[in-house]
Design a protein around this motif. Sequence first.
Motif, PDB file in Angstrom:
ATOM      1  N   LEU B 351      43.785  44.012  67.300  1.00  0.00           N
ATOM      2  CA  LEU B 351      44.974  44.230  66.481  1.00  0.00           C
ATOM      3  C   LEU B 351      46.183  43.540  67.093  1.00  0.00           C
ATOM      4  O   LEU B 351      46.208  43.280  68.287  1.00  0.00           O
ATOM      5  CB  LEU B 351      45.284  45.736  66.401  1.00  0.00           C
ATOM      6  N   VAL B 352      47.128  43.260  66.233  1.00  0.00           N
ATOM      7  CA  VAL B 352      48.444  42.897  66.744  1.00  0.00           C
ATOM      8  C   VAL B 352      49.293  44.150  66.538  1.00  0.00           C
ATOM      9  O   VAL B 352      49.668  44.485  65.427  1.00  0.00           O
ATOM     10  CB  VAL B 352      49.038  41.697  65.989  1.00  0.00           C
ATOM     11  N   ASP B 354      52.251  45.068  67.076  1.00  0.00           N
ATOM     12  CA  ASP B 354      53.611  45.007  66.538  1.00  0.00           C
ATOM     13  C   ASP B 354      53.619  44.679  65.048  1.00  0.00           C
ATOM     14  O   ASP B 354      54.675  44.686  64.421  1.00  0.00           O
ATOM     15  CB  ASP B 354      54.423  43.933  67.269  1.00  0.00           C
ATOM     16  N   PHE B 355      52.475  44.339  64.509  1.00  0.00           N
ATOM     17  CA  PHE B 355      52.429  43.946  63.106  1.00  0.00           C
ATOM     18  C   PHE B 355      52.089  45.157  62.241  1.00  0.00           C
ATOM     19  O   PHE B 355      51.370  46.046  62.668  1.00  0.00           O
ATOM     20  CB  PHE B 355      51.361  42.877  62.890  1.00  0.00           C
ATOM     21  N   PRO B 356      52.579  45.142  60.995  1.00  0.00           N
ATOM     22  CA  PRO B 356      52.214  46.225  60.090  1.00  0.00           C
ATOM     23  C   PRO B 356      50.725  46.177  59.755  1.00  0.00           C
ATOM     24  O   PRO B 356      50.067  45.151  59.923  1.00  0.00           O
ATOM     25  CB  PRO B 356      53.065  45.959  58.856  1.00  0.00           C
ATOM     26  N   GLU B 359      49.341  43.277  57.590  1.00  0.00           N
ATOM     27  CA  GLU B 359      49.120  41.965  58.196  1.00  0.00           C
ATOM     28  C   GLU B 359      47.889  41.984  59.093  1.00  0.00           C
ATOM     29  O   GLU B 359      47.175  40.996  59.211  1.00  0.00           O
ATOM     30  CB  GLU B 359      50.369  41.511  58.970  1.00  0.00           C
ATOM     31  N   VAL B 362      44.596  41.199  57.323  1.00  0.00           N
ATOM     32  CA  VAL B 362      44.234  39.825  56.952  1.00  0.00           C
ATOM     33  C   VAL B 362      44.255  38.894  58.163  1.00  0.00           C
ATOM     34  O   VAL B 362      44.343  37.681  58.032  1.00  0.00           O
ATOM     35  CB  VAL B 362      45.175  39.263  55.852  1.00  0.00           C
ATOM     36  N   LEU B 363      44.142  39.491  59.349  1.00  0.00           N
ATOM     37  CA  LEU B 363      44.265  38.708  60.583  1.00  0.00           C
ATOM     38  C   LEU B 363      43.290  37.531  60.618  1.00  0.00           C
ATOM     39  O   LEU B 363      43.582  36.486  61.180  1.00  0.00           O
ATOM     40  CB  LEU B 363      44.014  39.633  61.773  1.00  0.00           C
ATOM     41  N   GLU B 364      42.138  37.705  60.024  1.00  0.00           N
ATOM     42  CA  GLU B 364      41.132  36.636  60.079  1.00  0.00           C
ATOM     43  C   GLU B 364      40.975  35.897  58.762  1.00  0.00           C
ATOM     44  O   GLU B 364      40.318  34.871  58.700  1.00  0.00           O
ATOM     45  CB  GLU B 364      39.770  37.228  60.469  1.00  0.00           C
ATOM     46  N   TYR B 366      43.708  35.449  56.448  1.00  0.00           N
ATOM     47  CA  TYR B 366      45.014  35.113  55.880  1.00  0.00           C
ATOM     48  C   TYR B 366      45.061  33.714  55.289  1.00  0.00           C
ATOM     49  O   TYR B 366      45.825  33.420  54.389  1.00  0.00           O
ATOM     50  CB  TYR B 366      46.098  35.230  56.965  1.00  0.00           C
ATOM     51  N   PHE B 379      51.996  38.057  49.438  1.00  0.00           N
ATOM     52  CA  PHE B 379      52.052  39.436  49.909  1.00  0.00           C
ATOM     53  C   PHE B 379      51.621  40.439  48.844  1.00  0.00           C
ATOM     54  O   PHE B 379      51.202  41.540  49.174  1.00  0.00           O
ATOM     55  CB  PHE B 379      53.445  39.763  50.467  1.00  0.00           C
ATOM     56  N   MET B 401      52.962  49.358  55.571  1.00  0.00           N
ATOM     57  CA  MET B 401      53.986  48.642  56.322  1.00  0.00           C
ATOM     58  C   MET B 401      54.166  49.208  57.729  1.00  0.00           C
ATOM     59  O   MET B 401      54.934  48.690  58.526  1.00  0.00           O
ATOM     60  CB  MET B 401      55.328  48.708  55.590  1.00  0.00           C
ATOM     61  N   THR B 402      53.470  50.295  58.026  1.00  0.00           N
ATOM     62  CA  THR B 402      53.592  50.909  59.347  1.00  0.00           C
ATOM     63  C   THR B 402      52.989  49.988  60.398  1.00  0.00           C
ATOM     64  O   THR B 402      51.949  49.377  60.181  1.00  0.00           O
ATOM     65  CB  THR B 402      52.838  52.248  59.353  1.00  0.00           C
ATOM     66  N   GLU B 403      53.655  49.897  61.544  1.00  0.00           N
ATOM     67  CA  GLU B 403      53.106  49.078  62.615  1.00  0.00           C
ATOM     68  C   GLU B 403      51.802  49.685  63.118  1.00  0.00           C
ATOM     69  O   GLU B 403      51.685  50.911  63.248  1.00  0.00           O
ATOM     70  CB  GLU B 403      54.099  48.987  63.775  1.00  0.00           C
TER      71      GLU B 403
END
Lengths: 365, 518, 358
Positions: B351-352, B354-356, B359, B362-364, B366, B379, B401-403
């Motif tokens: 995971l990232v 800091d990202f919601p 996002e 769809v890390l892989e 996008y 979006f 939208m939550t981190e």
Amino acid sequence: MKKTTKIFTGVMLIASLALTACGAKNNNNEGGASGSASPSASPSASASVSASPSASSDASAKDMKFAMVTDVGGVNDKSFNQSAWEGLQRLEKDTGASVKYLESKEATNYLTNINQFVRDKYDLTWGIGFLMVDAIKDAAAKNPDSKLAIIDNVVEAPNVASVTFAENEGAYLVGVVAGLTTKTNKIGFVGGIDIPVIKRFEVGFVAGVAAVNPDAKVTINYTGAFDKADLGKAAAASIYNDGADIIFHAAGGTGNGVFNEAKERFKAGKKVWVIGVDKDQSLEFGDDVTLTSMLKEVDEAVYRVSQEMIAGKFPAGVVTTLGLKDNAVGLPETSTKNVSKEILDKVEEYKAKIISGEITVPTAQ
Amino acid sequence: MEQARTVVEMRNITKRFPGIVANDNVNFKLSKGEIHALLGENGAGKSTLMNILFGLYQPEEGEIFVNEQEVAIDGPNKAIKLGIGMVHQHFKLVHPFTVTENIILGSEPKKWLGLAVNKKLAYEQVGNLSKQYGLNVDPYARIDEISVGMQQRVEILKTLYRGADILIFDEPTAVLTPQEISELLVIMRNLVQQGKSIVLITHKLKEIMAIADTVTIVRRGKVIDSLPVAGTNPNQLAEKMVGREVSLKLDKKVAVLGDPVLEVKDLVVKGRSGLNALNETSFVLKRGEILGIAGVEGNGQSELIEALTGLRSVAAGSIRISGVEVAGESPRKISEAGISLIPEDRHKHGLVLDFPVRENMVLETYYQPQFNKNGFMDFDAIDEHATRLVKEFDVRTPTIMTEARALSGGNQQKAIIAREVDKNPDVLIAAQPTRGLDVGAIEFIHKRLVEQRNMGKAVLLVSYELEEILQLSDRIAVIYEGRIVGEVNPAETNDQELGLMMTDYKQPQGGSNIEQAD
Amino acid sequence: MNKLIKAFTKESAVVPFIAILLGLLLGAVIMLIGGYDPILAYKSLLEKVFGNPYDFGETLTAITPLIFTGLAVAFAFRTGLFNIGAEGQFIMGMTGATIIGVSVHLPWYIHAPLAVLVGAFFGGFWGMIAGYLKAARGVNEVITTIMLNWIALHLSNYIINDYLLEPGKGRSYMVDDSAAVTIGWLSRILDDARIHWGMFFAILAVIFYYVFLWKTKQGFELRVVGSNADAARYAGINVNKGIIKAMFISGTLAGLAGVFQVLGVFLNQAVSASPTGYGFDGIAVALLGGNTPIGVFLGAILFGTLSYGAAGMSFGADVPPEIIRIVIGSVIFFVAAPGIIRWFIKRTFGKKRKGEVI
């Protein structure tokens, strides 16, 4: 923990950047509280200073405002900015005129600082240094009623007085000293940035050496900076290592490094000389390494032109070149400590020839 | 057990963090000489409660009594003075220092009027303590030379050296091998026999049943129950912890094997040190099965996973997906060829933070046309995708939208699984998929893995938890020092046998060597 | 996006203002100790900035390059890179613009855009060198960018000295009028302040920064690389390519700052002895702004305003340079240390202390 460190580092970084960079943008003061406060606070004090050579010290002078804008070197550069400010301080003391300066952090401030004074209706605003030329020209053109002056460069405008120096003549004389003093026949020259003013030093110096000692070789080194003592030190080290025993510098703060290198060598038992520039640098760096200095009386020039302004004889549109005949360049009296009588006699001889026109010292470009 | 003296009592403790009440009017009582388990899901508030006892947090309301005296614990130093010690989940040790140097750090015995450290005395004291409690730690060893289990004992010694009578263990078994776990349990028993009292923070029912005297269950900041372990059973505890009925047994149909989909042959991969981390490893994975890779951490599992997913270069050998050679291809190519990975370290690799959530979903993918319009992120489509996955996989998040950081561990893992499964891979690699998760989340994730298998996907399960391997796998391959040392049928083996194979004490009897499968 | 929303929540909006106030307060105390009149000094500062059209215009001129270099540094930060080299990229941007402005002669509608593009590319290329070295050779970008700053300075001096120098001026020839991006009519309105198109481009750059990073595919990739390079690798993103790309864009932004200083303010490039400082100020601006678009924009305004207004304190209240540096330093310090302010708010307004998360 890691996060705390990061934040702390960030804060320190910003704080130090702010302290070193941002705050330095424009600064001035009135040259110390005593300098500005005493003449205006007590009228009698200004009466007492009227004993000074300036006979025109009168009520009108006290209402006049003089200002100068330094280049990026700042007012404490131990060189021409400082010298110019000393000239204005002397003017204040002698005439009661009010004086002020603004420092420039970087080149964009030249124009805004000059405009600050011009818009505040200062009677005369000085741009100190070669690099001010565009800013002075611009301010002069847009404010034809104002009076401006520049040191070390020429602005052709009806409301600007330009003051330049015949550095080549003075440099010629220290060249004579160097040429006659060297034992190794190797001499160095360390310059700041390769600009015409500095070029005049170099050309005059080389001519002076050649006139008395055709065999001596002069190594030229431009460090590219006026404020980098480390570069000056490195340049001096390589020149001395090459066998030179005298270096003449025309490099402002960079030249301090030349002196430091010479001092280190002196302490290590090796005798080398430095010829200072602008001011009598033996006063600052001592007689152990300072052979002599090539004086450039910026303070005198600022003082004199400002006085002419007070007297109503402002040399507007005129280029004043101050040379040997004006005593605006030359050697300090302290030279007698390290330079022999015979050599000084030779210097006097050449000086006379230059003034009389018998010798024409080459100029740059 | 006779009525023992109460050494710690926490009354009506309330602690709020922005947005949540971590402890809501909590009461907790620890008796002398008992092992008291504090059970709860991640984020239930059990660690918060113990951090309050250790002085790391200040409660908004409530009182604390130690040895029947009311106290205010304003920091760890105060806690230590009161005889409370904490063994943290993440060790706080200085690696180049010796065991003794770490233990005495901050309370060194002095000599020469306090000007110098009396090292001789220190080594002696640490040696004696270690002997007294049967910890068997070498006082002269350097931390980076000893195992994780030993490091944990150093942490225990640290608290004992400071005179702790009350020891708090925060998830102590999370990092240990099965053998180390049983050794730790012995040590804990030893400690209580010598008059210490222990609080054990855990979400592992097995441990509680094995060692605890009393258990207090915390759920969403509230104490649900506190009862003697003797009178309960795992199913009851799980139910109290999760708040609903949990099945600890997994219903698994018989595997319906399909074609081979992942064929690994003579794979050689270099590790970080430049030595071979994998030595000519070969195995075949078929559709419809779960192959469990069992082994002690650090025997080449990470390198195997990285090589399979293109993150680490392959020195020799072949990797085929559905017959197509992919060894040495880029991670993206391999991902597109049909491999999905649930990585071992979800924070670092999955995971990232800091990202919601949207996002991360769809890390892989996008870059694929359904999430992109002329180079701009679409979006609307991404939100729709994320909303669907969150719903389908029951990811508990306030909004998409939550981190990711704000999600509990179980929900982070659910989000990753949602993303990986949604890619519809032929091969799903799950590395330590339930590490650090609570029963409820584990149940969910196990069900999903079996579901994938039933749908005809091939699942490669890499885990250090034997229980998990045994429960899920259709076949188990044991990895030791970069080689598959044997293959066993989960129905015909047990912890003990696997544990020995994992440490190479014994080759399996009659187990067909997996390399012959080709 | 979330950060943007947060920036407008109550506490976050209050903190910077209290920070500025505290900084000014501390500065006032120091001035009082030094025997200067803080109220007059601050009045002079404000007058210097807002007092007349000319100074207001020049304040904008001072803010513009800071927006660019601030964005440049922030952009690299977002990709996990610490670009100390905005200074060198700035200088290369100036040089590129000067070369085109001086040595080619074209109609304005080609000349000015070409000069801007070439300068921007010079800056971008300079950033890319550090990016390449990091990606291909693993060389720490902090070290390379610092070194590249000096190389840029001396390379630029060499180019001007040997090819573009106007004899006797210590600077290049003036750029052609066709390459200048000054806005004459607006300058006249603002009393001859040096207004140029770069200011509008600076605002466009802020928008670009936001849209590119948060709305595009490539921006998404770069942010993943910056927030978690490991996860990026696992997700199949080419991290090395991202690093090079990010340094190119970062360098381009810094280069644009230099471009507009040449084409909009000086119309020439001087042989300079030392770096200008805009690149380093950019680091402070980026940190002040927390690398958010709005934050960097406001940070540049604060930094530029204080810098330009400092001359006012000097001129109007005779505060010496050293003290002005302390005053400005303390404002920046407090703004950069929101933790101190939050603590202060809590102490002052008597809210209960939150437990610190360790």
